[in-house]
Structures are given as C-alpha cells and as structure tokens.
Design a protein around this motif. Sequence first.
Motif, PDB file in Angstrom:
ATOM      1  N   ARG A   1       0.835  -1.196   0.000  1.00 51.63           N
ATOM      2  CA  ARG A   1       0.000   0.000   0.000  1.00 51.63           C
ATOM      3  C   ARG A   1       0.876   1.255   0.000  1.00 51.63           C
ATOM      4  O   ARG A   1       1.689   1.470   0.891  1.00 51.63           O
ATOM      5  CB  ARG A   1      -0.859  -0.019   1.256  1.00 51.63           C
TER       6      ARG A   1
ATOM      7  N   TYR B   1      -2.130   6.378  -1.062  1.00 54.95           N
ATOM      8  CA  TYR B   1      -3.373   5.692  -1.432  1.00 54.95           C
ATOM      9  C   TYR B   1      -4.501   6.093  -0.493  1.00 54.95           C
ATOM     10  O   TYR B   1      -4.332   6.096   0.727  1.00 54.95           O
ATOM     11  CB  TYR B   1      -3.151   4.180  -1.377  1.00 54.95           C
TER      12      TYR B   1
ATOM     13  N   MET C   1      -6.134  -3.499  -5.746  1.00 53.70           N
ATOM     14  CA  MET C   1      -5.286  -2.491  -6.346  1.00 53.70           C
ATOM     15  C   MET C   1      -4.498  -3.113  -7.507  1.00 53.70           C
ATOM     16  O   MET C   1      -4.037  -4.251  -7.415  1.00 53.70           O
ATOM     17  CB  MET C   1      -4.334  -1.976  -5.267  1.00 53.70           C
TER      18      MET C   1
ATOM     19  N   TRP D   1       0.562  -2.268 -10.839  1.00 54.51           N
ATOM     20  CA  TRP D   1       1.439  -1.147 -11.155  1.00 54.51           C
ATOM     21  C   TRP D   1       1.297   0.009 -10.183  1.00 54.51           C
ATOM     22  O   TRP D   1       2.086   0.932 -10.188  1.00 54.51           O
ATOM     23  CB  TRP D   1       1.255  -0.677 -12.608  1.00 54.51           C
ATOM     24  N   ASP D   2       0.266  -0.037  -9.339  1.00 54.94           N
ATOM     25  CA  ASP D   2       0.143   0.985  -8.303  1.00 54.94           C
ATOM     26  C   ASP D   2       0.855   0.584  -7.017  1.00 54.94           C
ATOM     27  O   ASP D   2       0.917   1.372  -6.080  1.00 54.94           O
ATOM     28  CB  ASP D   2      -1.342   1.246  -7.984  1.00 54.94           C
ATOM     29  N   TRP D   3       1.332  -0.641  -6.974  1.00 54.43           N
ATOM     30  CA  TRP D   3       1.954  -1.118  -5.741  1.00 54.43           C
ATOM     31  C   TRP D   3       3.209  -0.311  -5.428  1.00 54.43           C
ATOM     32  O   TRP D   3       3.962   0.080  -6.320  1.00 54.43           O
ATOM     33  CB  TRP D   3       2.353  -2.598  -5.874  1.00 54.43           C
ATOM     34  N   SER D   4       3.420  -0.092  -4.123  1.00 56.04           N
ATOM     35  CA  SER D   4       4.609   0.631  -3.704  1.00 56.04           C
ATOM     36  C   SER D   4       5.518  -0.341  -2.954  1.00 56.04           C
ATOM     37  O   SER D   4       5.060  -1.154  -2.154  1.00 56.04           O
ATOM     38  CB  SER D   4       4.208   1.795  -2.801  1.00 56.04           C
TER      39      SER D   4
END
Lengths: 309, 331
Positions: free
Chosen positions: A57, A61, A71, A74-77
């Motif tokens: 997360r 976000y 999610m 490609w949005d993963w951190s």
Amino acid sequence: MADKKKTRVHLKPNMHNKAVRPTRADKTFQVCVDVFMVLMLIIILIPLWSTVTLSFRPNTYIGTYLEGMFMAPWDWSFDAYKALLGNNGFVMAFTNSCKILVGGVVSALLLTIPLAYVMSVKSLPGRKVLTTIILIPYVFDVGMIPAYLLVQNIGLMDHLAAVFLPGAISTYNVIIMRQFFDGIPAELKESARIDGCSEVQILIRIVMPLSKAIVMTIGLYYGVSFWNNFFNAMLYIQDSNLNPLPILLRNILMAAGMNEYVEVSAFGNAPIEAIKAASVFMSAIPMVIAYPFIQKYFTKGTMVGAVKG
Amino acid sequence: MRKKDSAERAAGQPATKVLKDGTTILVAPKPALKKEILRHKDVYLLLLIPFVYYIVFKYVPIFNAQIAFKDFRARDGVLGSAWIGFQNFTDFFSSFYFWELLRNTLMYSIGKILISLPVSIILAIAIYECTHYALRKTVQTLAYLPHFLSWVIMYGVLFALLSPSSGILNDIIKLFGGQPVDFLSSVKAFPWVVLLSDAWKEMGWSAIIFIAALMNIDVTLFEAAMVEGANSWQRVRYITFPSIKPVIVTVLLLKIGTILDAGFNQMYMLYSPQVYSVGDIIDTWVYRQGLLQFEFGLATAVGLFKGVIGMLLVVFSNKLVSKFSEGSSLF
C-alpha cells in the motif's frame, strides 16, 4: 506413495469414468464438491492476500483497505520493503534467525538421527530401558519454569544456542524417524554386518542413503520450529543485537501508540500498516520459498508417520 | 523378521527350529549378555551425545521441578531453598483464578476439537472426491501452508484482516453501515477469533492424516457400489466415511491427552489485558506468574499440576487407542 495416489485417484470411479453413467445426484455431488473446494480456496487466500496487498500500500493511497486488495499491481509501492531492507535492526534480526535456523537444524539432525537409529537396532541390550528413558520426559511435561532455570544455570542466557538447544531433540520426531528406520529391510543391515561393517558404518553407508525423504521431512519440521521460535528467544535473549526475526516482528506489530510509532518511523516514509504487513511477509518468505521443494518430501514422510500412528 | 528375533530370545532352546512349511533350520543360540553389549559398543558410543543431551535438557528440568514444593529464592538455588510441602498447590487451588483458568483452557481445547475436526474431515473428503486435478492440488498445497506460519506471523495476518483501523473485515462492516469492531479486545469476539484462526491455520495439516486414510480405501468397493446403483452421496455416506471412522476415533482419543494444552503461542500473541477474563489459560498464567512476577515456586507448581494431569490423560488415551485400534498408540 505419490504413484500409488495417482493410480488410486485415477481408478476411483467418477464422472470421467464412463463405465456407469453418472446420475443427477452424482452431478449435484460433484458440483457441491467443486463449490466447496473453491470456497475453501477463497477462505485460505483472503487473509494471505489482504496481508500482501497491505504491504504494497502506497503512502498516498486513499481507498479503503478492502479496495486496496484489488489495487492494480502497477500501483503497488515497494517503499515498505525498501525501508525494511535498509534498516539495520531488521537485517540483523534476519541474520540472527538464519544462524539459529542453520545451527538448529544441523545440531537437531546430528542428535536425532543417531538416537532414532540406535532405537531401531533390535538386538541392542537395554533397548527397552532406552525407550522408557526417552518417553518419560515426552509424556511428563513439567512446564516452562524448570527449563528456564536450567538454561540460566548452564549459562546459555544471551546465546543464540539457547533458542534452539532446548528443542534440539523432539521426541515426536525421534519416534517418526525410528518408525522409518524400522521399515528398512533387516537383510540389508545384516549383509553389511557380515561384510564387517560396524553399526556406525551401517548408519552412514546403508541407512542414510535410503532415508533422504525422512531426513528432509524431519529437517523441515525442525527448521520450521526454529525459524518460528518466538518463546525461547523471548525468555533467553535479552541483548537486542541478538534478537531473531519473530521478536523484532512482534515489536513492530505491537507498536501502536505514539511513542513506539517514533521508533518504527525510523523505517522510512511508508505507512506503518504497510511496514507491519511487509515485515510479516518477509518473515514468512523463507518458509514460502522452501515450501514447494520440501512439500513432496513431507507428504511422503508424514504419510509414513500418519499411517503407522 | 520378528520370528527370527523371538527365536533368538528363547535361550536354552534347541538350536533348531521347524518352520511352517516343515523345513528345519538352525538357529543361532542367544549370545551371552556381556558379549552382546561388547558387540554393540559402537552403538552405545553413537548414543553418548544424545544421552548426555537427554540428561541435561530433559531430566534436569524434571529435577528442577522440585521447587514446586519449595519456597524458591534465586539466591538459594534449587537445592538450597526451603521445603514448604504443598503450600504452592493449595494456594493455587484455593485462589479464584483457578476455576477461571481451567474453564478457559478447557473451553479452547474442546472448542478447537469441535471446530477443527469436522472441518478437516470434510476438507479431506472434498480433496479426495474432487475430480479437477488443478483445483485439488492447489487447495491441498495452500491448505497445508498456514501450518508453517508462526503465531507471530498469524497475528500480523489477523491484523490485516481484523484491525479496527486497517482491517478489511471492518471495511466490509463499514460498507454495510455498521460500527467497526475491535475483535481482539472485545470479550465477546475474542474466543471466536482464537477458535476460527486456529481452524484456519491447522485445517489442512490435520486433514493429512484423513487423506492418508482415504487413500487406503479399496476402490473396488466404490466400483461394486456403483454397479449396485449407489450414487455419490450414498458412496460417501456408506463407504468413504465408515472407512475413515477408526482414524477419526483415534485422532479424537489422542486429543484427550493434550486437552490441557490450549495453545500458549496463539494465546500469548492474541490476548491483551482487556480480554484476560476469556483469554487467560493455564500456560499464559504460568508464564506471567513465573517469569514476569518471579513467583517461581507457585508457577512451577501449576505447571507440574498440569504436567501430571496431562501425563495421566496421555497414558489413558493411549490405552484406549491401543484397545480400539492395533498399532496406532504411542506405547
């Protein structure tokens, strides 16, 4: 065992076996089974998946945690993981845990294999007495305080060995291994004996090469118990430089209040929940990586133990 | 193999033996004990280190357990402390928390059996009956996995699931307009969290023994039943389930032996002072009393009490098992 399983399942009459036409009840049954299995899959996966997505997360976000589960990758951190791997305390705890794992498994196998083997030598005078000596502490558990006093008295406090030595022989594992050794044909050992092998040579040259599956299985059991061991470390390790991963993980997870938050925030700018979930995932990862490789061994080994009791 | 052994043991008998098919064989006479011991001297050597380990790590704690009957003071050591008889035991039995601890311990251990046992049996049968290879393999593999996760890790997983601020379960509750619940500090919800998380973690692992038993069913039974017109439900009801019934009873009986173990690691990770009234079990109490309050004598007495009862139960349940099914007991 694996071959047997395959043929059994193949032989078992089911919808694909057209010898008898499946009735409506049979079809309903198969649907129920499949639905149940999918349901089980979901029940098993949800908690794991929610932990994994929580660890990815991003700080920015804003969706709920439920939405976080869906999610896009490609949005993963990876901030939480970067922070953990860049943190000295975490790296040190990981190293300590690895030391405990290796030292523990090696010493446990070196103690367990000879003991289990000796118990399987049928002609040994005093074998019954030996079995009794081994079963008494297994059945009669006096609890944690006497064991604590022992570790204190022999000066093991604040040594990594204190985490694995008290559990280096598990009687249960000895019994499983002995059952396996009992199953090795006596003729093999006898012929080696006639050829002039000593018992130690028989163990090394005849029994060990036949026992890969059981050694892997028991090694895995020990490995898991040492990697996961939280309690011994909590009791016997006071020096924070010697803390293994489970202790650090617990400290991170329990850090909820403001004071502790300052300590945890030394991990960087990822959200604290992500840090927690990432450290959970990192602690589990050696287990998850090793798991598929050893799974075939443990099903084999456990089946042997299970069928015989 | 066994026959040969018994022949060896029968010392003084004639050195010949008549086999079932009528042939006479020579049997080596039983060697003298001293000679046998000498012949096995390297075996004893092999035993040396494990034996020393047993004395130190398994028998010294039993010796140390004598402080249950002593007024233990660290300065005086195990041997030097004064004997006080059963004082520690009577202190514990007459205290108000004795019944609460016993009730909680039994509630969790029995509750875990009641929930996990049916779940793992149904799971095993479903895995056995499932005809989709990929689905079966995936469920089987994933179901075993949680067994290998520690309770510290499990606490983290439950945190992602149940936490009032960041848990997905509370997100769902909020989605339907409810108030978020702090599952881990609510006296009502806590026992369910304990029981269900244990079932989730261990169901796959406890299913293994049932799957092993299912694999041993003679498949011709199914074929015969099919020819006779039994449908899948009837086959499960009259063949599959009865064939694993002995294993179920054995597992159940063996669980009696560990009924005082309600799961220290799980409880220690999950509980907090808010839920002590429903979360404190004998083991957690011993830990707090002994190692946090330094009441070594009292804590050891409680541990010893649990150990003695546990031993009696294990011996009892194994006796039952050996009576019930040949060859699956401990002794």
